[in-house]
Design an enzyme around this catalytic site. Structure first.
Site, mmCIF file in Angstrom:
data_model
loop_
_atom_site.group_PDB
_atom_site.id
_atom_site.type_symbol
_atom_site.label_atom_id
_atom_site.label_comp_id
_atom_site.label_asym_id
_atom_site.label_seq_id
_atom_site.Cartn_x
_atom_site.Cartn_y
_atom_site.Cartn_z
ATOM 1 N N HIS A 194 26.770 -0.635 91.059
ATOM 2 C CA HIS A 194 27.993 -1.374 91.385
ATOM 3 C C HIS A 194 27.768 -2.347 92.544
ATOM 4 O O HIS A 194 28.132 -3.522 92.465
ATOM 5 C CB HIS A 194 29.115 -0.400 91.746
ATOM 6 C CG HIS A 194 29.441 0.578 90.661
ATOM 7 N ND1 HIS A 194 29.741 0.190 89.383
ATOM 8 C CD2 HIS A 194 29.515 1.931 90.676
ATOM 9 C CE1 HIS A 194 29.994 1.252 88.644
ATOM 10 N NE2 HIS A 194 29.864 2.329 89.406
ATOM 11 N N ASP A 247 15.934 -7.894 92.831
ATOM 12 C CA ASP A 247 16.055 -6.585 92.193
ATOM 13 C C ASP A 247 16.748 -5.641 93.171
ATOM 14 O O ASP A 247 17.101 -6.018 94.286
ATOM 15 C CB ASP A 247 14.688 -6.045 91.755
ATOM 16 C CG ASP A 247 13.711 -5.876 92.921
ATOM 17 O OD1 ASP A 247 14.163 -5.707 94.080
ATOM 18 O OD2 ASP A 247 12.491 -5.901 92.687
ATOM 19 N N ASN A 300 22.247 8.736 86.954
ATOM 20 C CA ASN A 300 22.424 8.479 85.518
ATOM 21 C C ASN A 300 23.493 9.362 84.871
ATOM 22 O O ASN A 300 23.323 9.841 83.745
ATOM 23 C CB ASN A 300 21.093 8.663 84.774
ATOM 24 C CG ASN A 300 20.012 7.748 85.298
ATOM 25 O OD1 ASN A 300 19.102 8.193 85.990
ATOM 26 N ND2 ASN A 300 20.110 6.465 84.984
ATOM 27 N N LYS A 355 17.482 4.621 96.850
ATOM 28 C CA LYS A 355 18.938 4.824 96.825
ATOM 29 C C LYS A 355 19.312 6.239 97.240
ATOM 30 O O LYS A 355 20.248 6.453 98.014
ATOM 31 C CB LYS A 355 19.500 4.539 95.430
ATOM 32 C CG LYS A 355 21.029 4.488 95.414
ATOM 33 C CD LYS A 355 21.605 4.597 94.022
ATOM 34 C CE LYS A 355 21.703 6.042 93.596
ATOM 35 N NZ LYS A 355 22.470 6.230 92.334
#
Length: 294
Positions: free
Chosen positions: A213, A229, A105, A193
């Protein structure tokens, strides 16, 4: 009944938080071998090759990932087997994990500043664990979400020390991919991730992280269903993208998504997004992309 419910909520809030995830949420990608979209036979090997080659021709290989790419090449012998001899690694697995946590973030520039500031203020991970939270927050504030990230880092270090009696994750190099995922995903705040990034960059394993991305582009060009998702996209793409193409393709998709502002701009509709990418990419890479997008 309402009073009883309120009392139970208060009791739940007062329970100490564990440094590890509960059994219910401990392993978000436990069934890595299962494809959530077995009837969606994309991307094909040919598509992966074409996208990889065309993006490589357009961008060149991203400089920010060049050192990791070099380490991957050094980690393998000429016959393709994993090299048992240690390579000249500049970054420990634990360093890489925290660096990835700090990148959440925020921008790449800010996350790099936050990591450098943290290492400058606290040279060892023992120093970080022993420091008060406010001091750590101040060191990483430029990376955003300082309180949340501090809590995650402190919890992870505390859990690691309790489990292994030292602050070191180098033992992960000797484990299988599934074992590594099981070990790392037990830490609170570390998701698929983050684990995938550590696998691909620090551990030189064949994995395919899915950030915003990569996720947006994969959906736009039909590599996953429209309703997919990010977690399911991760599982699906890791089943279909050939291992030997994962590293380069991932770095290139991430780079293109980051550099092409129009590609990551919110469109009025998904079709508008797809049309833009088809037009842009076909101009850059040729008509092969028109087939993929439209």
């Amino acid at each position: 009944m309402p009073k009883t419910r309120k009392r139970k909520q208060v009791e739940a809030e007062q329970k100490p938080k564990s440094a590890t995830k509960s059994a219910k949420t401990a392993n978000p990608f436990k069934a890595t071998a299962k494809d959530p979209y077995p009837n969606h036979p994309r991307p094909t090997r040919e598509e992966c090759l074409s996208v990889r080659d065309d993006l490589l021709a357009f961008h060149g290989f991203p400089e920010e990932f060049a050192e990791y790419r070099k380490q991957r090449l050094m980690a393998f012998e000429t016959d393709g087997a994993m090299n048992s001899e240690p390579s000249d690694r500049k970054e420990s697995v634990l360093d890489g994990l925290v660096r990835t946590l700090l990148s959440q973030n925020t921008t790449e520039v800010n996350s790099q500043k936050a990591f450098a500031s943290l290492k400058s203020a606290f040279p060892t991970w023992e120093d970080v664990l022993g420091a008060d939270s406010n001091s750590i927050e101040n060191a990483i504030r430029c990376g955003g979400l300082a309180r949340t990230k501090t809590s995650c880092i402190k919890n992870m270090l505390r859990c690691l020390l309790e489990k292994k009696e030292k602050l070191c994750l180098e033992y992960l190099r000797e484990l299988s991919v599934d074992e590594i995922k099981s070990e790392l995903s037990c830490f609170k705040g570390i998701g698929p991730k983050t684990v995938a990034c550590v696998l691909m960059f620090q551990l030189q394993q064949d994995d395919f992280p899915v950030d915003t991305h990569v996720f947006e582009i994969a959906k736009a060009i039909g590599w996953v269903p429209a309703e997919a998702d990010r977690n399911k996209t991760y599982l699906h793409l890791n089943q279909w993208i050939p291992n030997e193409l994962k590293f380069d393709l991932n770095c290139l998709l991430y780079t293109h998504g980051k550099l092409c502002r129009k590609c990551i701009k919110k469109m009025d509709s998904q079709q508008g997004f797809i049309t833009h990418m088809a037009t842009t990419w076909s101009m850059h890479f040729g008509l092969v992309f028109v087939h993929y997008f439209l």
